[in-house]
Design an enzyme around this catalytic site. Structure first.
Site, PDB file in Angstrom:
ATOM      1  N   THR A 194       1.018  -0.825  -0.063  1.00 46.51           N
ATOM      2  CA  THR A 194      -0.417   0.152  -0.020  1.00 46.51           C
ATOM      3  C   THR A 194       0.864   1.035   0.025  1.00 46.51           C
ATOM      4  O   THR A 194       0.063   2.807  -0.489  1.00 46.51           O
ATOM      5  CB  THR A 194      -1.277  -0.049   1.636  1.00 46.51           C
ATOM      6  OG1 THR A 194      -0.362   0.242   2.220  1.00 46.51           O
ATOM      7  CG2 THR A 194      -2.064  -1.005   1.207  1.00 46.51           C
ATOM      8  N   LEU A 240      -3.227   5.256  -0.424  1.00 44.40           N
ATOM      9  CA  LEU A 240      -3.371   5.060  -0.007  1.00 44.40           C
ATOM     10  C   LEU A 240      -4.232   3.502  -0.138  1.00 44.40           C
ATOM     11  O   LEU A 240      -3.948   2.848  -0.962  1.00 44.40           O
ATOM     12  CB  LEU A 240      -5.243   4.871  -1.838  1.00 44.40           C
ATOM     13  CG  LEU A 240      -5.650   6.944  -2.132  1.00 44.40           C
ATOM     14  CD1 LEU A 240      -6.147   6.308  -3.467  1.00 44.40           C
ATOM     15  CD2 LEU A 240      -5.760   7.571  -1.082  1.00 44.40           C
ATOM     16  N   HIS A 241      -4.065   2.633   1.132  1.00 46.74           N
ATOM     17  CA  HIS A 241      -4.335   1.608   2.138  1.00 46.74           C
ATOM     18  C   HIS A 241      -5.495   0.701   1.518  1.00 46.74           C
ATOM     19  O   HIS A 241      -5.173  -0.702   1.238  1.00 46.74           O
ATOM     20  CB  HIS A 241      -4.283   2.243   3.487  1.00 46.74           C
ATOM     21  CG  HIS A 241      -2.435   2.161   3.267  1.00 46.74           C
ATOM     22  ND1 HIS A 241      -1.286   2.230   3.210  1.00 46.74           N
ATOM     23  CD2 HIS A 241      -2.722   4.024   4.188  1.00 46.74           C
ATOM     24  CE1 HIS A 241      -0.789   3.148   4.799  1.00 46.74           C
ATOM     25  NE2 HIS A 241      -1.497   4.081   4.424  1.00 46.74           N
ATOM     26  N   ASP A 242      -6.071   1.252   1.842  1.00 48.79           N
ATOM     27  CA  ASP A 242      -7.647   0.317   1.806  1.00 48.79           C
ATOM     28  C   ASP A 242      -7.678   0.135   0.860  1.00 48.79           C
ATOM     29  O   ASP A 242      -9.263  -0.439   0.008  1.00 48.79           O
ATOM     30  CB  ASP A 242      -9.020   0.492   2.665  1.00 48.79           C
ATOM     31  CG  ASP A 242      -8.825   0.764   3.918  1.00 48.79           C
ATOM     32  OD1 ASP A 242      -7.507   0.546   4.684  1.00 48.79           O
ATOM     33  OD2 ASP A 242      -8.711   1.540   5.142  1.00 48.79           O
TER      34      ASP A 242
END
Length: 312
Positions: A194, A240-242
């Site tokens: 991520t 933008l991890h998720d």
């Protein structure tokens, strides 16, 4: 046929982008949002979830409040990253959509019992408390889960909340132990991947220029939380991890990883919450997860741009 998913979430600006990406993608059928305490306490995460589905023009998506704290620890939150509301950056109106009366854990259990075996994927992008509680209460549902695609952990990138631990796993490591040991096919989207999903000024301004309300909201959220990552990491943008979890469901070819063993540390003096990822396969322990290492950043943001532009 669209893939059925439940997004388990603690919004969170990047959670919001993940939810919007899923709602913009006809390949996915979002059965509901189950909400957990994490980035901010539960009353705010469930409120934020309702604001997000309403922003997307999808009041038909039910939102269920779940666990208000970890299995056995005191809740740790991240207002320093996400703001006091958890969704700072733009003021969204109070949602008209009501919170569902059913507890999130019961919704997960009932859905997995009702839907045909192997047809529902769980997508946790916050602490794993709700998932662990569902598996505790109804162990027979474990075998009915198609897959779990989660955001959490790290190996090469070590930790973001302690030197050794990533936030989602650190908040409730005992829950993570139970989920990783459950035997469900796991895809783990760690910081290693991520942190490659870094926003750029051009992409943010492209979001801001989209017609409608979702693009400008995404730009405002990203403007807010990227200041933390720029200061912390010295990077040019914010990860933008998720949304990486949703992108993997849509385009797994954009990602590279290995089937390895991953264990969760719960007792370490300095390493509680660490994901002990046996990347080099030296432990002899059997693989229990597809651990993602790399992503195609250009392809990832092309996908986000194309899908998010469909939203109102």
């Amino acid at each position: 046929m669209a893939r059925k998913i439940i997004i388990d979430t603690d919004p969170g600006q990047d959670d919001a982008v993940a939810i919007l990406l899923a709602l913009a993608s006809p390949e996915l059928q979002v059965l509901g949002l189950t909400v957990v305490a994490g980035n901010v306490p539960l009353p705010l995460t469930e409120l934020n979830a309702r604001k997000i589905v309403e922003l997307a023009g999808r009041p038909d998506i039910p939102v269920f409040a779940g666990c208000d704290g970890p299995l056995s620890r005191k809740l740790v939150t991240a207002e320093n990253v996400h703001g006091q509301s958890g969704l700072d950056g733009i003021d969204l109106p109070e949602p008209a959509i009501a919170l569902q009366p059913q507890h999130a854990v019961d919704f997960i259990i009932d859905t997995l019992r009702r839907e045909p075996e192997g047809t529902v994927t769980l997508v946790p992008v916050g602490p794993l408390t709700n998932i662990a509680q569902a598996f505790r209460r109804a162990p027979e549902i474990v075998a009915r889960v198609q897959q779990i695609v989660l955001m959490g952990g790290a190996y090469f990138e070590v930790g973001n909340v302690t030197p050794a631990a990533e936030f989602n796993i650190y908040v409730d490591p005992e829950a993570a132990v139970e989920v990783f040991a459950a035997g469900v096919p796991l895809v783990v989207m760690p910081l290693d991947a991520t942190h490659q999903a870094l926003t750029s000024r051009g992409w943010i301004e492209g979001m801001r220029a989209l017609p409608g309300r979702c693009g400008p909201a995404i730009a405002s959220w990203t403007d807010f939380f990227e200041r933390f990552d720029k200061e912390k990491y010295g990077s040019e943008g914010a990860p933008l991890h998720d949304p990486c979890t949703i992108a993997w469901l849509l385009r797994p070819d954009l990602f590279e990883g290995r089937e390895i063993n991953v264990e969760i540390e719960t007792e370490g003096r300095f390493t509680t919450g660490m994901t002990v990822a046996d990347w080099w396969r030296v432990s002899g322990r059997p693989a229990n997860a597809l651990f993602i290492r790399n992503l195609d950043r250009e392809g990832f943001f092309d996908l986000l741009t194309e899908r998010l532009a469909r939203l109102p």
